[in-house]
Scaffold this active site. Sequence first.
Site, PDB file in Angstrom:
ATOM      1  N   HIS A   1     -15.246 -43.415  -7.310  1.00 46.27           N
ATOM      2  CA  HIS A   1     -14.949 -43.482  -6.020  1.00 46.27           C
ATOM      3  C   HIS A   1     -14.283 -45.230  -5.972  1.00 46.27           C
ATOM      4  O   HIS A   1     -15.020 -46.224  -6.019  1.00 46.27           O
ATOM      5  CB  HIS A   1     -16.507 -43.853  -5.990  1.00 46.27           C
ATOM      6  CG  HIS A   1     -16.822 -42.817  -5.477  1.00 46.27           C
ATOM      7  ND1 HIS A   1     -17.171 -42.012  -4.407  1.00 46.27           N
ATOM      8  CD2 HIS A   1     -17.400 -41.907  -6.637  1.00 46.27           C
ATOM      9  CE1 HIS A   1     -18.089 -41.127  -4.628  1.00 46.27           C
ATOM     10  NE2 HIS A   1     -18.647 -41.010  -5.662  1.00 46.27           N
TER      11      HIS A   1
ATOM     12  N   GLU B   1     -12.716 -45.218  -3.013  1.00 50.54           N
ATOM     13  CA  GLU B   1     -12.888 -46.486  -1.983  1.00 50.54           C
ATOM     14  C   GLU B   1     -14.475 -46.936  -2.133  1.00 50.54           C
ATOM     15  O   GLU B   1     -14.698 -47.983  -0.676  1.00 50.54           O
ATOM     16  CB  GLU B   1     -13.388 -45.047  -0.356  1.00 50.54           C
ATOM     17  CG  GLU B   1     -14.777 -44.698  -0.826  1.00 50.54           C
ATOM     18  CD  GLU B   1     -15.316 -43.235  -2.082  1.00 50.54           C
ATOM     19  OE1 GLU B   1     -14.120 -43.315  -2.390  1.00 50.54           O
ATOM     20  OE2 GLU B   1     -16.294 -42.762  -2.194  1.00 50.54           O
TER      21      GLU B   1
ATOM     22  N   CYS C   1     -15.306 -37.399  -6.091  1.00 50.03           N
ATOM     23  CA  CYS C   1     -16.800 -36.669  -6.029  1.00 50.03           C
ATOM     24  C   CYS C   1     -16.694 -35.216  -6.035  1.00 50.03           C
ATOM     25  O   CYS C   1     -16.067 -34.347  -6.416  1.00 50.03           O
ATOM     26  CB  CYS C   1     -18.053 -38.547  -6.141  1.00 50.03           C
ATOM     27  SG  CYS C   1     -19.377 -37.737  -6.591  1.00 50.03           S
TER      28      CYS C   1
END
Lengths: 81, 81, 599, 227
Positions: free
Chosen positions: D197, D199, D88
């Site tokens: 993302h 994570e 991002c």
Amino acid sequence: MARVIVDVMLKPEILDPQGQAIARALPRLGFSGVAAVRQGKRFELELEGPADDTALAEVRKMAETLLANTVIEDYTVRVEE
Amino acid sequence: MARVIVDVMLKPEILDPQGQAIARALPRLGFSGVAAVRQGKRFELELEGPADDTALAEVRKMAETLLANTVIEDYTVRVEE
Amino acid sequence: MIDSVRKAAKTPDEPMPFAELGMKPDEYARVKEILGRRPTGSELAIYSVMWSEHCSYKSSKVHLKQFATKAPKSEALLVGMGENAGVVDIGDGWAATFKIESHNHPSYVEPHQGAATGVGGIVRDIMSMGARPIAVMDALRFGGADAVDTRRVLPGVVEGIGHYGNCLGLPNIGGEVVFDPCYIGNPLVNALCVGLLRKDQIKLATAPGPGNKVVLFGASTGPDGIGGASVLASATFEDESHAKRPAVQVGDPFMEKLLIECCLELYAADVVVGIQDLGAAGVSCATTELAAKGTGGMHVDLTRVPLRDPSLRPEEILMSESQERMMAVVEPRDIPAFMAICEKWDVPATVIGEVTDTGRLVMTWEGEIIVDIPPGTAADDGPVYERPYHEPAGQAALNTDTPDRLERPSDLRETLLKLLGSPNLASREWVTSQYDRYVRSNTVLAQPADAGMVRIAETMAGAEHAPTTRGIALATDGNGRYAKLDPYAGAQLALAEAYRNVAVTGAQPLAVTNCLNFGSPEDPEVMWQFAEATRGLADACRALGVPVTGGNVSFYNQTGSTAIHPTPVVGVLGVIDDVARRVPTGFTAEGLRVVLLGD
Amino acid sequence: MSAARVGVVTFPGTLDDQDAARAVHLVGAQAVPLWHADHDLKGVDAVFLPGGFSYGDYLRCGAISRFAPIMAELVPAAGAGLPVIGTCNGFQILCEAHLLPGALTRNVSLHYVCRDQRVRIEQTATAWTNAFEQGQEIVLPVKHGEGRYVASGETLAALEAGGHVVVRYAGGNPNGSLNDIAGIRNEAGNVVGLMPHPEHAVEELVGAPGTDGLGFFTSILKNLVDA
Ligand SMILES: Nc1ncnc2c1ncn2[C@@H]1O[C@H](COP(=O)(O)OP(=O)(O)O)[C@@H](O)[C@H]1O
């Protein structure tokens, strides 16, 4: 003190969805006669000193490295009269 | 075909966080001599016809109602030479 | 010329523009009585904002008292009403603080910035309790979905809330979107924030200890939201340039994010004695409230306030609503450490004054004393009104008009389609997809669940603590149509719904916050709605055993003389021992039995 | 053997740094906080540039961050082969710093979008995707307002010809990216940038449904152990 303007526009080949959205909205709002719209950025820089050649060269460097991303954008620098 | 430029800037009394962030970053990036930065928008409108008084009045109306948010922004309209 | 205290003493009869600042003649007379002279322009600025409905709760106070007097005993309550936000004990040494607040009028004028700064304001309230903000929610009311003005207001509001919250890294874990024509000229934007802190690290808005320094930090002060102050400036200075000041505040979420991290590091370093966010009444509110709750005195040099616009006059500085500012009280020996942390986070900070034990709030401007008041008189002893109220003329008729009168639909299919197609039942994805619900990686439940839930996986700098499996659940609910029919029951239904939505996730409801959106308190029929709603909510809180820990009253939600439906929005916070045992919304597997509980 | 050390950079306005650090811990590696203002990579074995709104995303996403002192260290280190991933805002910074070609621009919808997105792993020959199968489809959250990948015609052609497109959107393009590009790598394969993302997809309980993001973190471990 002088004011320098840096205009930054997307390169013509890069899609500009903001400009397109405006162009599409205009007829709906009753506006006609606009063939195309492009949206860019305008920076007004207040210089501490005069807008002499050294200062303008410095502003051009700012535009080149920071204010515009030359991968996708073009810029112009001019002194405001 | 004519090109008309509409510049839209935040009113001077309105906070411009973007301009401030750039101004604060400049010295860290090795640029000096800039007292203040303001960031605004620049619109390029391609008109289908000439930029005569009627067309410009129309563009001014577009700026007033769509391109600028006159609660917080000022605009100027000019024909590109 | 500066309108100093000296000058005020010499010109006792000089007329002051109190009426233009929204002050009643008797209120102005009280100020003169308190001071024993006419107020200076700056003093008038302070009293007019501090005694405004928004800051003093002068019309609502007598009714809000019930939330305290009827409050059920709660072991969990650590800080109750009256502080920036309530704090509840959620176990394992953790505490949660939460509050909901309105930003209705600014969001109508400039939807994006109005809504954005609404989020910013409530987040600072939570920060000022010593907490890390961990999630936000938003309860929204708009006019008809197809109304032209809704097309202007709704996208801007959603974008403003989304951009500000996303930029702060706060997951949006729920909210409401309701359309009703009554909100067309007066949308409601209620923002909730919840924060987390260690139980023993609560911060309060207080300025004790003479000699301690008063530090203003965050954004510089500009002419934001001081439309009203122009009256004073022009009256006092006859200066045209001050006549037109913007009523709109613009938010800088990036600065607020820096402020959050900066404050948390300041708390961890233990260099803050007291702290207050700068909200609606800016420096006026922060200085009077800090001083009133502390040793009682404060000396401030207003010329030291960093300005974005150097032409600001002291009255305007006092009334400025510039966002992203905080005020801290710091021991002199901690000032270097305080400043170093601010510098690390690029947050400008300035010592603007000192705590005293004089019992007076004294402010100077270019060497002249321009304010000399007992701070409590502005912060705590504002006017209190027992506004008259009576049942609205058409209330009985409204209630006899029951659904029995309606014709039974013959075509169920068509009815179902109509329901499914109605804006109030439609998917909220257009809104929720503009909000980050994942950031911080602690979101256990968010849309489409009826309550949001976050796990407590924080590690707080400066505190020793073991990991916990706990989490908190939150829901906001409200129904203006119910409340219009019966404000007493309507407020109770709002609470019951939020309470249920929290309970069904597996969490134990613990505490309540509320945002009371009503028309003008000067209208006895609106005041009746308000009185009934607060009475209903207080009774229901007692019945359910959950205390109100804070909230916000928003009056004057009306277009012309037509008020919105009375709209109490209620937020409930609950705690769950083990987030792994949360119950999600929706059918999770085939073949399960479906059971209807209740009647 | 001491655990692999993955640096996680925090710029002013970075948001997903704690999330990234937690994901690094989850796979048994050590997360090392790196501060934007330091000229110090602390000898880490790999670097994660997390998402957020560094410098408020003012001017352009990543435009100001790329001048941070830590970047003065990171750029040559990446050139010398240090594995680096940017997600991002991290991806945007990598493009602004010219560690990756092209740029990320305003979503075609003109709206920020947060949703669970199906993507296809197109390239497993990178430090960050070697634990996946070629062509594997996974679900990761996207959440951004400026994620539309653009590059010149030649650059695009070169990316495609060289197999440098690492992740592609599948089942709908959330932002109008050219060629549905969600992530790319550099020539050497040590630098990867992507808009989704990983994570936020490493634990069943929180974030996106599933744990498809774990592969990025196990990849780097595998890469470091094999090296
Ligand atoms: N303004 C909003 N902000 C954030 N989440 C919202 C908002 N409006 C609705 N939601 C979320 O979207 C989901 C659906 O909302 P809604 O249709 O009102 O549900 P319900 O009718 O079941 O209460 C819920 O999870 C709710 O929290």
